[in-house]
Design a protein around this motif. Structure first.
Motif, PDB file in Angstrom:
ATOM      1  N   ALA A 285      -5.188   1.196  -9.021  1.00 51.83           N
ATOM      2  CA  ALA A 285      -4.068   1.982  -8.501  1.00 51.83           C
ATOM      3  C   ALA A 285      -2.784   1.511  -9.155  1.00 51.83           C
ATOM      4  N   ILE A 286      -1.998   2.463  -9.614  1.00 51.40           N
ATOM      5  CA  ILE A 286      -0.668   2.177 -10.149  1.00 51.40           C
ATOM      6  C   ILE A 286       0.324   2.717  -9.117  1.00 51.40           C
ATOM      7  N   ARG A 287       1.124   1.818  -8.586  1.00 56.63           N
ATOM      8  CA  ARG A 287       2.048   2.181  -7.509  1.00 56.63           C
ATOM      9  C   ARG A 287       3.483   2.111  -7.959  1.00 56.63           C
ATOM     10  N   THR A 288       4.223   3.132  -7.600  1.00 55.61           N
ATOM     11  CA  THR A 288       5.637   3.253  -7.954  1.00 55.61           C
ATOM     12  C   THR A 288       6.455   3.259  -6.666  1.00 55.61           C
ATOM     13  N   PRO A 289       7.436   2.335  -6.575  1.00 53.43           N
ATOM     14  CA  PRO A 289       8.269   2.331  -5.358  1.00 53.43           C
ATOM     15  C   PRO A 289       9.128   3.577  -5.242  1.00 53.43           C
TER      16      PRO A 289
ATOM     17  N   CYS B 135       0.833  -1.203   0.000  1.00 55.29           N
ATOM     18  CA  CYS B 135       0.000   0.000   0.000  1.00 55.29           C
ATOM     19  C   CYS B 135       0.863   1.246   0.000  1.00 55.29           C
ATOM     20  N   ALA B 136       0.309   2.299  -0.551  1.00 54.88           N
ATOM     21  CA  ALA B 136       1.032   3.561  -0.631  1.00 54.88           C
ATOM     22  C   ALA B 136       1.457   4.007   0.763  1.00 54.88           C
ATOM     23  N   GLY B 137       2.692   4.381   0.900  1.00 54.54           N
ATOM     24  CA  GLY B 137       3.225   4.870   2.159  1.00 54.54           C
ATOM     25  C   GLY B 137       4.201   5.986   1.867  1.00 54.54           C
ATOM     26  N   ALA B 138       5.085   6.258   2.795  1.00 50.43           N
ATOM     27  CA  ALA B 138       6.025   7.364   2.652  1.00 50.43           C
ATOM     28  C   ALA B 138       6.959   7.164   1.463  1.00 50.43           C
ATOM     29  N   ASP B 139       7.287   5.896   1.130  1.00 44.78           N
ATOM     30  CA  ASP B 139       8.240   5.655   0.052  1.00 44.78           C
ATOM     31  C   ASP B 139       7.582   5.110  -1.216  1.00 44.78           C
ATOM     32  N   VAL B 140       6.256   5.171  -1.315  1.00 41.66           N
ATOM     33  CA  VAL B 140       5.527   4.675  -2.477  1.00 41.66           C
ATOM     34  C   VAL B 140       4.576   5.766  -2.969  1.00 41.66           C
ATOM     35  N   SER B 141       4.606   6.023  -4.290  1.00 36.50           N
ATOM     36  CA  SER B 141       3.628   6.966  -4.829  1.00 36.50           C
ATOM     37  C   SER B 141       2.546   6.169  -5.552  1.00 36.50           C
TER      38      SER B 141
ATOM     39  N   GLY C   1       8.799  -1.699 -12.963  1.00 36.15           N
ATOM     40  CA  GLY C   1       8.826  -1.533 -11.515  1.00 36.15           C
ATOM     41  C   GLY C   1       7.504  -1.113 -10.904  1.00 36.15           C
ATOM     42  N   GLU C   2       6.579  -0.619 -11.725  1.00 40.15           N
ATOM     43  CA  GLU C   2       5.271  -0.219 -11.192  1.00 40.15           C
ATOM     44  C   GLU C   2       4.390  -1.449 -11.017  1.00 40.15           C
ATOM     45  N   THR C   3       3.502  -1.401 -10.026  1.00 39.11           N
ATOM     46  CA  THR C   3       2.551  -2.483  -9.790  1.00 39.11           C
ATOM     47  C   THR C   3       1.134  -1.955  -9.943  1.00 39.11           C
ATOM     48  N   VAL C   4       0.210  -2.848 -10.305  1.00 36.98           N
ATOM     49  CA  VAL C   4      -1.182  -2.478 -10.528  1.00 36.98           C
ATOM     50  C   VAL C   4      -2.050  -3.227  -9.520  1.00 36.98           C
TER      51      VAL C   4
END
Length: 109
Positions: free
Chosen positions: A105-109, A7-13, A47-50
């Motif tokens: 949601a598309i998440r980028t580390p 889940c999105a956190g401080a180090d994930v957009s 590197g992005e996750t869906v």
């Protein structure tokens, strides 16, 4: 079970695509409802996750392209990276008449 891993956190957009409107509701024999919605595969970078993300009022089963992703009740995030096609069907089976807020949601580390 629904997963909040990644889940999105401080180090994930996160970029969220809301899936509003265009839902088809089909009554189920047990009194529940099967909500379906078609969507295109989002463009991603390496590197992005869906994820399928949302908030359902009661117990629900979430599937993409006929493949069960998991069960949810309340807020959920279910990974779909690598399972998407150019055109996809998202299905949510629940006792509720409304599917609630659901998106991709598309998440980028």
């Amino acid at each position: 079970p629904a997963s909040s891993a990644g889940c999105a956190g401080a180090d994930v957009s996160e970029h969220r695509i809301r899936l509003r409107g265009f839902w088809t509701a089909t009554p189920l024999p047990d009194g529940g409802t099967r909500h379906t919605r078609h969507f295109g595969e989002p463009r991603t970078s390496p590197g992005e996750t869906v994820w399928v993300v949302g908030d359902v009022a009661g117990p629900a089963e979430v599937s993409v392209n006929g493949q069960l992703l998991g069960s949810a009740s309340g807020p959920f995030a279910l990974a779909v990276t690598g399972r998407l096609r150019p055109r996809n069907e998202l299905a949510i089976e629940t006792a509720e008449k409304d599917v609630g807020e659901v998106g991709i949601a598309i998440r980028t580390p």
